[in-house]
Design a protein around this motif. Structure first.
Motif, PDB file in Angstrom:
ATOM      1  N   VAL A  60      38.598  42.252  29.708  1.00  0.00           N
ATOM      2  CA  VAL A  60      39.560  42.714  30.997  1.00  0.00           C
ATOM      3  C   VAL A  60      38.636  43.011  32.168  1.00  0.00           C
ATOM      4  N   CYS A  61      39.368  42.841  33.272  1.00  0.00           N
ATOM      5  CA  CYS A  61      38.520  43.047  34.512  1.00  0.00           C
ATOM      6  C   CYS A  61      38.466  44.440  35.027  1.00  0.00           C
ATOM      7  N   SER A  62      37.120  44.605  35.091  1.00  0.00           N
ATOM      8  CA  SER A  62      36.919  46.140  35.353  1.00  0.00           C
ATOM      9  C   SER A  62      37.356  46.622  36.835  1.00  0.00           C
ATOM     10  N   ARG A  63      37.683  45.855  37.509  1.00  0.00           N
ATOM     11  CA  ARG A  63      38.068  45.993  39.048  1.00  0.00           C
ATOM     12  C   ARG A  63      39.627  46.292  39.272  1.00  0.00           C
ATOM     13  N   CYS A  64      40.443  45.121  38.499  1.00  0.00           N
ATOM     14  CA  CYS A  64      41.688  44.829  38.839  1.00  0.00           C
ATOM     15  C   CYS A  64      42.603  45.084  37.616  1.00  0.00           C
ATOM     16  N   GLY A  65      41.807  45.207  36.461  1.00  0.00           N
ATOM     17  CA  GLY A  65      42.588  45.431  35.002  1.00  0.00           C
ATOM     18  C   GLY A  65      43.184  44.265  34.572  1.00  0.00           C
ATOM     19  N   THR A 145      34.277  40.690  35.168  1.00  0.00           N
ATOM     20  CA  THR A 145      34.880  40.720  36.394  1.00  0.00           C
ATOM     21  C   THR A 145      35.670  39.251  36.390  1.00  0.00           C
ATOM     22  N   CYS A 146      37.022  39.381  37.061  1.00  0.00           N
ATOM     23  CA  CYS A 146      37.856  38.160  36.888  1.00  0.00           C
ATOM     24  C   CYS A 146      37.421  37.246  37.854  1.00  0.00           C
ATOM     25  N   LYS A 147      37.740  36.076  37.913  1.00  0.00           N
ATOM     26  CA  LYS A 147      37.532  35.189  39.133  1.00  0.00           C
ATOM     27  C   LYS A 147      37.923  35.591  40.596  1.00  0.00           C
ATOM     28  N   ARG A 148      39.284  36.255  40.623  1.00  0.00           N
ATOM     29  CA  ARG A 148      39.698  36.613  41.840  1.00  0.00           C
ATOM     30  C   ARG A 148      38.731  37.692  42.436  1.00  0.00           C
ATOM     31  N   CYS A 149      38.354  38.771  41.492  1.00  0.00           N
ATOM     32  CA  CYS A 149      37.696  40.060  41.918  1.00  0.00           C
ATOM     33  C   CYS A 149      36.309  39.517  42.436  1.00  0.00           C
ATOM     34  N   GLY A 150      35.647  38.491  41.524  1.00  0.00           N
ATOM     35  CA  GLY A 150      34.478  37.734  42.089  1.00  0.00           C
ATOM     36  C   GLY A 150      34.501  37.118  43.459  1.00  0.00           C
ATOM     37  N   ASP A 194      50.737  34.915  41.210  1.00  0.00           N
ATOM     38  CA  ASP A 194      49.757  33.881  42.091  1.00  0.00           C
ATOM     39  C   ASP A 194      48.445  34.607  42.148  1.00  0.00           C
ATOM     40  N   ARG A 195      47.732  34.234  41.441  1.00  0.00           N
ATOM     41  CA  ARG A 195      46.137  34.808  41.531  1.00  0.00           C
ATOM     42  C   ARG A 195      45.152  34.475  42.572  1.00  0.00           C
ATOM     43  N   ASN A 196      45.968  33.556  43.601  1.00  0.00           N
ATOM     44  CA  ASN A 196      45.216  33.223  44.742  1.00  0.00           C
ATOM     45  C   ASN A 196      45.410  33.912  45.962  1.00  0.00           C
TER      46      ASN A 196
END
Ligand SMILES: [Zn+2]
Ligand SMILES: [Zn+2]
Length: 381
Positions: A60-65, A145-150, A194-196
């Protein structure tokens, strides 16, 4: 007992006829054939109803869930990952193909924030015999950290939306609204998976607001929506930032939003001899109401939303004062809120002659009665 004439290859016992209650397996592939002929005792000895992994990791992404599923990150909007853990364990469990009437349940046991023990209970029927099996799969929630949050953390962006205003600075309300519009737009895009779509940075600057946006289309979409809702116009410009290895040029777009010169609630004097105007709308061409008569005012098509006019003040600057007397159809007397003298002022049609107090604005152009609060917002978007 009849005899099948078949012998178990494991123990050598003869296999009684009628044991085989797996008609659907009769035609199964070659790999099944050796199993097929094992006697019940040997078959069950090595039988596993459930094939379970030793452990499951839920990323899981610790920033956005967001949760990593398959090979991508997915926004699921969950705060509790137990359901995700149940789902991922369920997907990972394999049930023996020979089993019939399979029933199962999974019970999570939360050990701590990041560890869940998943107890799975299975029952089924195999060779006419009911079987049950329990397995426990440890699940670890791994925070990454997911790609987007990165990308956001790395400051990645493709376009900038600048919010400015014509001959003035955007108000706090306008700044907040512009930011909300951007967030709503991004949220709607996210909603579609859309994750972009993201805003890397929102910064208040001296003359407005700057927002760094993930893509060009998003920047354009936001600029369009801000002007549609707050009025004004936008222009774009592009700047070459680099060339990639194929010589492809990469541009960063800037969308410069210019909010209208005057804003709703502002009092201006078009200096056409008919007196000041309270601005009601700046969408398209400026519309308002005359403070002298209460008649509608609309700037000409050529003037649009920026007629030549003198700024006199804002509705927020108005004060409640006593309505002293109604003189005639065109004039009333009010108390000057600063000097407390009675003054004769124009009587606009919206003035309620039964009111004890009315809002007035004192400006270079003199004292004028405004419409009561809320009455000038009827053409609001
Ligand atoms: Zn056997
Ligand atoms: Zn994330």
């Amino acid at each position: 007992m009849s005899r099948s004439g078949e012998f178990c290859p494991r123990c050598g016992d003869e296999i009684p006829e009628g044991t085989d209650e797996r008609p659907e397996l009769a035609g199964a592939g070659g790999q099944r054939n050796s199993e097929h002929v094992l006697c019940d005792a040997c078959y069950f000895e090595e039988f596993d109803l459930v094939d379970a992994p030793d452990t499951i990791q839920v990323r899981v992404c610790s920033r956005c869930g967001a949760v990593h599923k398959g090979n991508r990150w997915v926004d699921i909007g969950a705060e509790d990952y137990t359901d995700i853990a149940v789902e991922q364990v369920s997907e990972a469990l394999g049930i023996h193909v020979d089993a019939q009437s399979v029933a199962w349940q999974v019970a999570p046991e939360q050990l701590d924030k990041n560890n869940i023990r998943m107890h799975a209970e299975f029952s089924g029927v195999i060779r006419g015999t009911p079987v049950t099996e329990e397995v426990t799969v440890p699940v670890r929630i791994s925070r990454q950290t997911c790609k987007r949050c990165g990308k956001i953390a790395g400051g990645s962006f493709a376009s900038i939306v600048q919010v400015r205003a014509d001959e003035r600075v955007p108000t706090d309300d306008e700044r907040e609204r512009a930011e909300e519009i951007a967030q709503e737009y991004v949220a709607a895009r996210e909603e579609t998976g859309d994750r972009n779509a993201f805003i890397t940075e929102t910064k208040t600057v001296d003359d407005g607001l700057d927002m760094k946006i993930s893509t060009n289309q998003m920047g354009l979409g936001i600029a369009k929506r801000i002007t549609a809702q707050l009025g004004g116009s936008y222009s774009d410009s592009r700047r070459l930032i680099s060339e990639d290895e194929d010589g492809q040029e990469l541009y960063r777009m800037t969308y410069a939003v210019r909010l209208p010169r005057y804003r709703q609630g502002e009092v201006i004097d078009p200096e056409d001899g008919d007196g000041p105007v309270l601005v009601r709308s700046v969408q398209g061409n400026l519309k308002g109401v005359r403070l002298t008569t209460g008649e509608d005012y609309e700037a000409s098509f050529e003037e649009g939303e920026t007629p030549d006019a003198r700024r006199l003040g804002f509705r927020e600057d108005s004060q409640q004062t006593t309505l002293v007397a109604v003189e005639d159809d065109n004039a009333v007397q009010v108390l000057d809120p600063e000097t407390f003298e009675s003054k004769t002022v124009p009587r606009p049609a919206y003035l309620d002659t039964d009111a004890d107090e009315v809002p007035v604005l004192k400006s270079h152009a003199g004292l004028h009665v405004l419409p009561a609060d809320g009455e000038d917002t009827d053409t609001d978007e």
